[in-house]
Design a protein around this motif. Structure first.
Motif, PDB file in Angstrom:
ATOM      1  N   ASN A 122      12.697   4.482  15.220  1.00 59.11           N
ATOM      2  CA  ASN A 122      14.024   4.894  14.777  1.00 59.11           C
ATOM      3  C   ASN A 122      14.616   5.920  15.731  1.00 59.11           C
ATOM      4  O   ASN A 122      15.758   5.788  16.177  1.00 59.11           O
ATOM      5  CB  ASN A 122      13.948   5.494  13.367  1.00 59.11           C
ATOM      6  CG  ASN A 122      14.224   4.473  12.275  1.00 59.11           C
ATOM      7  OD1 ASN A 122      15.378   4.124  12.027  1.00 59.11           O
ATOM      8  ND2 ASN A 122      13.179   3.987  11.644  1.00 59.11           N
ATOM      9  N   LEU A 123      13.819   6.943  16.033  1.00 58.46           N
ATOM     10  CA  LEU A 123      14.328   8.010  16.896  1.00 58.46           C
ATOM     11  C   LEU A 123      14.627   7.488  18.297  1.00 58.46           C
ATOM     12  O   LEU A 123      15.646   7.837  18.898  1.00 58.46           O
ATOM     13  CB  LEU A 123      13.319   9.158  16.965  1.00 58.46           C
ATOM     14  CG  LEU A 123      13.111   9.931  15.660  1.00 58.46           C
ATOM     15  CD1 LEU A 123      12.331  11.206  15.928  1.00 58.46           C
ATOM     16  CD2 LEU A 123      14.442  10.272  14.994  1.00 58.46           C
ATOM     17  N   CYS A 129      12.017  12.538  21.645  1.00 59.35           N
ATOM     18  CA  CYS A 129      11.597  11.961  20.375  1.00 59.35           C
ATOM     19  C   CYS A 129      10.412  12.730  19.806  1.00 59.35           C
ATOM     20  O   CYS A 129      10.389  13.069  18.623  1.00 59.35           O
ATOM     21  CB  CYS A 129      11.199  10.490  20.546  1.00 59.35           C
ATOM     22  SG  CYS A 129      12.604   9.407  20.730  1.00 59.35           S
ATOM     23  N   ALA A 157      11.508  16.101  18.511  1.00 62.99           N
ATOM     24  CA  ALA A 157      12.235  16.040  17.246  1.00 62.99           C
ATOM     25  C   ALA A 157      11.276  15.776  16.088  1.00 62.99           C
ATOM     26  O   ALA A 157      11.393  16.377  15.016  1.00 62.99           O
ATOM     27  CB  ALA A 157      13.309  14.957  17.311  1.00 62.99           C
ATOM     28  N   LEU A 158      10.301  14.890  16.326  1.00 62.16           N
ATOM     29  CA  LEU A 158       9.330  14.598  15.274  1.00 62.16           C
ATOM     30  C   LEU A 158       8.511  15.840  14.952  1.00 62.16           C
ATOM     31  O   LEU A 158       8.207  16.135  13.795  1.00 62.16           O
ATOM     32  CB  LEU A 158       8.396  13.464  15.725  1.00 62.16           C
ATOM     33  CG  LEU A 158       8.950  12.054  15.588  1.00 62.16           C
ATOM     34  CD1 LEU A 158       8.063  11.063  16.316  1.00 62.16           C
ATOM     35  CD2 LEU A 158       9.071  11.673  14.116  1.00 62.16           C
ATOM     36  N   SER A 187       4.331   9.380  12.804  1.00 58.33           N
ATOM     37  CA  SER A 187       5.351   8.796  13.693  1.00 58.33           C
ATOM     38  C   SER A 187       5.250   7.278  13.804  1.00 58.33           C
ATOM     39  O   SER A 187       6.243   6.591  13.998  1.00 58.33           O
ATOM     40  CB  SER A 187       5.267   9.418  15.081  1.00 58.33           C
ATOM     41  OG  SER A 187       4.037   9.050  15.676  1.00 58.33           O
ATOM     42  N   LEU A 216      13.399  12.983   8.505  1.00 60.04           N
ATOM     43  CA  LEU A 216      13.619  12.083   9.641  1.00 60.04           C
ATOM     44  C   LEU A 216      15.117  11.918   9.901  1.00 60.04           C
ATOM     45  O   LEU A 216      15.565  11.823  11.050  1.00 60.04           O
ATOM     46  CB  LEU A 216      12.975  10.722   9.368  1.00 60.04           C
ATOM     47  CG  LEU A 216      12.961   9.761  10.552  1.00 60.04           C
ATOM     48  CD1 LEU A 216      12.125  10.324  11.688  1.00 60.04           C
ATOM     49  CD2 LEU A 216      12.419   8.401  10.136  1.00 60.04           C
ATOM     50  N   ALA A 235      15.968  14.704  11.951  1.00 59.39           N
ATOM     51  CA  ALA A 235      15.440  14.567  13.320  1.00 59.39           C
ATOM     52  C   ALA A 235      16.284  13.606  14.146  1.00 59.39           C
ATOM     53  O   ALA A 235      16.481  13.805  15.345  1.00 59.39           O
ATOM     54  CB  ALA A 235      13.987  14.087  13.278  1.00 59.39           C
ATOM     55  N   ALA A 236      16.802  12.548  13.487  1.00 57.13           N
ATOM     56  CA  ALA A 236      17.570  11.538  14.214  1.00 57.13           C
ATOM     57  C   ALA A 236      18.850  12.116  14.805  1.00 57.13           C
ATOM     58  O   ALA A 236      19.406  11.577  15.754  1.00 57.13           O
ATOM     59  CB  ALA A 236      17.904  10.375  13.292  1.00 57.13           C
ATOM     60  N   VAL A 264      17.604  14.246  18.391  1.00 55.04           N
ATOM     61  CA  VAL A 264      16.974  13.683  19.602  1.00 55.04           C
ATOM     62  C   VAL A 264      17.755  13.975  20.861  1.00 55.04           C
ATOM     63  O   VAL A 264      17.166  14.199  21.909  1.00 55.04           O
ATOM     64  CB  VAL A 264      16.777  12.141  19.554  1.00 55.04           C
ATOM     65  CG1 VAL A 264      15.337  11.805  19.326  1.00 55.04           C
ATOM     66  CG2 VAL A 264      17.695  11.476  18.577  1.00 55.04           C
TER      67      VAL A 264
END
Ligand SMILES: Nc1ncnc2c1ncn2[C@@H]1O[C@H](COP(=O)(O)OP(=O)(O)O)[C@@H](O)[C@H]1O
Ligand SMILES: [Mg+2]
Lengths: 315, 442
Positions: A98-99, A117, A120-121, A130, A145, A148-149, A152
């Motif tokens: 996703n990221l 990525c 961010a995770l 992940s 999440l 987080a998205a 990135v």
């Protein structure tokens, strides 16, 4: 760079006859954290959409670093990160995928994309999950999440649309910690929420919106110094009797809400002094005796109540 | 550079999501192959192997016959069907034959009545004595019935001529003829004397034959009435090895149908994503709607291409379908069909509003296109007006192009027309999608 990172002037957005945003002005400087408060339907989401360049305003303009967006693929959009109110994630693929996808849309690729990525995770504490498909995540993990998205591509300005809504208290704290860390890292934040205590904890400035308009824009301290007459009271009753008087009480002018739990009557009133007198008179008429009486210290929530005549949560 | 990165990411995501969706995979590979195999066997099977259970297939059609007469003539009719490789004949009694047809075990039963042989000749002259052959048939198997009825006439004529036409019968005819000649209007023509002479001579000849003998040519039982013409049937295809192949057609038709259905499903998925606010993050990125639409077209087209290729690979390996025409034309056809399908699906989503509404209307529209386009039954069996209507459907061009390159065995020039039409449809649908597809929720 000098000057405000964001400046919105006279934003108007209509949906048919309905005016969702009716003249919105806001200037935000680098590193500021602004809380955007308002009941449901006040126009917060629509405003953020215009600030992020998703929606063209019918009137007014949005300037990022002094310049308006030009076209859908204006590279300046990369300066902004939007955390949408509704989860926007693909459940069938992993968190990392996703990221990586959202990062690619921002133009990242190769090792930089990989690095961002994993950063961010790490930031939202999902590194160990992940590789798992997102549909196996709990609600709180999905919210993290979702945050987080928006990170990135390492944006300077973060627009957070109720990022903690509908989340258990533990996840809410985790997300809130993440956002505080972002703030310390020097990001500029615009934070939309229903939770007053989050704004009090995070933001140095509060913008209150109602019916598509800004009705207050001040620092926390400035707002607290306003002569707050609205407030909340609690009364202990000796005898509740049949409780039929509660409806009469709710219709007394100046009373916003009245709720009875066991022998405790909780009230929100527009003006504490006059409200108290009216409530006591009403109770006496119905033969209900009061054994104890207290008023609460005015808080931001009471400012909101006073400005809008509405309680924040039941918008 | 950035646009390319975005494009690749968008297409990769779609393929990734597609592979994760088991239902979609089944819809695009297993279902069309299954249905195409079934339909291919119904409509002629493959030319080389001969379809099993099909009409006129190698195994022969099972029919039932009942001989209540037992005469030489009736036995001759039964033998004629038994000797025909197109039929496998079960001889039984009337009650059993009825049951077999009623229960759908046999499509057709023929009952030759008592006195069939005795009345066959007089029946030619006297309608009241004409024997009646009963044909019982399964109402769902009218094609078989037509075939049996069609072949019944020559076989009966053959058996009657071979078994019932004795010299005595012949002389009886002549006597009747002579009597009629004296009374009938023939006299006035002035030809009666010559005709009388001819009849008399024939009678003299018949009198020399041994009584009870047969009027057969060459002394065998298989007397045949010569027809004034003979037929030689030849299926017309370009190359010597090419033959009509039901599988080539059904795999093209079903492949296209299920590609369209699956792509419609995926477009409806886009509408659902839009309602759920999934596009908000895309729109927040520096991404043009055009790039996004192009990516959708590419990934839909790729999925379609892989599915069609898979279907044909199966047909080639399992059913001996051959690309008798141009391979380049075939590949180009597959690409054009895929591009057209991708943009058509996007157009339906662009015009449709809610996911549920779009599904209903979309499925109806696609089924219509698929049917009229000749994906189920070849368009050449349609009535004239429907053939003209079908020419404005993209599906007709898709099926025609693939047919031309497979069993018709035509060269690449024959693919140019269909591909041109498909490219034009792609451009039209692409334009509509580009103008009409909103990715805003607002
Ligand atoms: N896509 C839309 N179509 C029509 N009306 C909309 C749309 N989006 C929002 N609105 C209306 O605009 C107003 C503001 O909505 P919104 O910005 O979502 O408020 P908030 O986020 O503060 O709850 C509401 O009255 C809402 O009904
Ligand atoms: Mg909202």
């Amino acid at each position: 760079m000098k000057g405000p990172i964001l400046s919105a002037k006279g934003l108007v957005r209509r949906y048919g006859d309905r005016v969702a945003v009716a003249g919105f002005d806001l200037t935000v400087h680098r590193g500021e954290a602004v809380g955007l408060l308002g009941p449901n339907g006040a126009g917060k989401t629509t405003t953020l959409s215009m600030l992020a360049g998703l929606v063209q305003p019918d009137e007014g303009e949005v300037l990022i670093d002094g310049l308006a967006f030009v076209g859908e693929d204006d590279p300046r959009k990369q300066r902004v990160g939007l955390v949408p109110q509704d989860l926007a994630l693909y459940g069938e693929i992993s968190a990392a995928e996703n990221l990586a996808f959202f990062g690619s849309l921002q133009g990242l690729s190769g090792s930089l994309l990989k690095h961002r990525c994993s950063e961010a995770l790490d930031m939202v504490g999902l590194t160990s999950r992940s590789g798992d498909r997102v549909k196996t995540f709990s609600g709180g993990m999905k919210r993290r999440l979702n945050l987080a998205a928006a990170l990135v591509h390492d944006p300077d300005l973060l627009l957070l649309d109720e990022p903690t809504v509908g989340v258990d208290p533990q996840s809410r704290n985790a997300i809130f910690d993440n956002i505080e860390a972002l703030r310390r890292a020097g990001k500029t934040l615009i934070y939309t929420t229903h939770y007053m205590e989050e704004v009090e904890r995070l933001c140095d400035r509060v913008v209150i919106m109602d019916h598509g308009k800004v009705i207050a824009d001040d620092t926390l301290a400035g707002l607290s110094q306003r002569a707050v007459t609205a407030g909340r009271m609690a009364m202990e009753l000796a005898d509740v009797r049949d409780g039929a008087w509660l409806q009469t009480l709710q219709s007394v002018s100046g009373v916003v809400t009245a709720a009875l739990v066991d022998n405790t009557l909780s009230l929100e009133v527009l003006e504490v002094d006059r409200g108290a007198a009216a409530v006591l008179a009403c109770l006496r008429d119905h033969g209900v005796r009061v054994t104890a009486f207290s008023t609460h210290q005015p808080r931001l929530e009471d400012v909101f109540l006073q400005l809008t005549g509405r309680s924040l949560r039941d918008g | 550079m950035k646009t390319l990165t975005q494009l690749v990411a968008l297409v990769r995501l779609d393929l990734r999501l597609f592979l994760a969706d088991r239902r979609a995979l089944i819809m695009l590979f297993v279902v069309p192959i299954g249905i195409a195999s079934f339909m291919g066997s119904l409509f002629g099977g493959s030319g080389t192997k001969g379809g099993k259970g099909g009409i006129g297939g190698g195994g022969g059609m099972d029919i039932v016959m009942v001989d209540e007469d037992g005469s030489a003539v009736s036995r001759g009719v039964v033998a004629a069907f038994q000797n025909d490789a197109q039929f496998k004949v079960l001889l039984t009694n009337a009650a059993a034959a009825r049951d077999l047809v009623l229960n759908g075990k046999r499509p057709v039963a023929l009952v030759l009545p008592k006195r069939f042989g005795a009345d066959a000749i007089p029946g030619w002259f006297d309608a009241k004595r004409r024997p009646e052959i009963t044909v019982w048939h399964d109402p769902s198997r009218s094609m078989e019935r037509s075939l049996v009825e069609g072949l019944l006439v020559p076989k009966v004529v053959q058996a009657v001529a071979g078994n019932a036409l004795t010299p005595e019968v012949g002389r009886d005819f002549i006597r009747k003829g002579l009597t009629n000649l004296d009374r009938g209007p023939g006299r006035m023509l002035g030809q009666s004397e010559r005709f009388r002479e001819w009849l008399q001579r024939s009678d003299d000849y018949l009198a020399t034959l041994p009584s009870g003998g047969r009027l057969t040519t060459g002394g065998t039982n298989t007397f045949s009435i010569p027809l004034p013409f003979s037929t030689k049937s030849q299926a017309l295809t370009r190359t010597a090895t090419a033959e009509y192949n039901g599988y080539a057609h059904s795999f093209a038709g079903m492949g296209i149908q299920f590609v369209l259905m699956s792509l419609l499903d995926m477009s409806i998925g886009l509408l659902r994503d839009r309602e759920a606010g999934m596009f908000r993050r895309l729109r927040a990125a520096p991404l043009r709607r055009g790039t996004w639409l192009l990516a959708k077209t590419l990934s839909f087209g790729l999925i379609s291409l892989v599915s069609l290729t898979g279907c044909f690979a199966f047909a080639i390996v399992v059913f001996g379908v051959r690309i008798e025409g141009s391979w380049a034309g075939f590949a180009a056809c597959l690409m054009a069909v895929s591009a057209m399908s991708a943009t058509l699906a996007l157009t339906i989503a662009a015009i449709g509003g809610t996911p549920a509404g779009t599904r209903g209307v979309g499925i109806a529209a696609l089924l219509m296109l698929v049917m009229v386009g000749g994906a189920w039954v070849p368009a050449f069996v349609f009535p004239k007006w429907l053939q003209s209507v079908s020419r404005v459907t993209p599906t007709r061009w898709a099926v025609d192009g693939l047919d031309a390159m497979t069993w018709r065995g035509l060269g690449w020039e024959a693919a140019v027309g269909p591909i041109g039409a498909l490219v034009a449809f792609t451009a039209l649908f692409g334009l509509i999608a580009w103008l009409r597809f909103r990715w805003e929720t607002e």
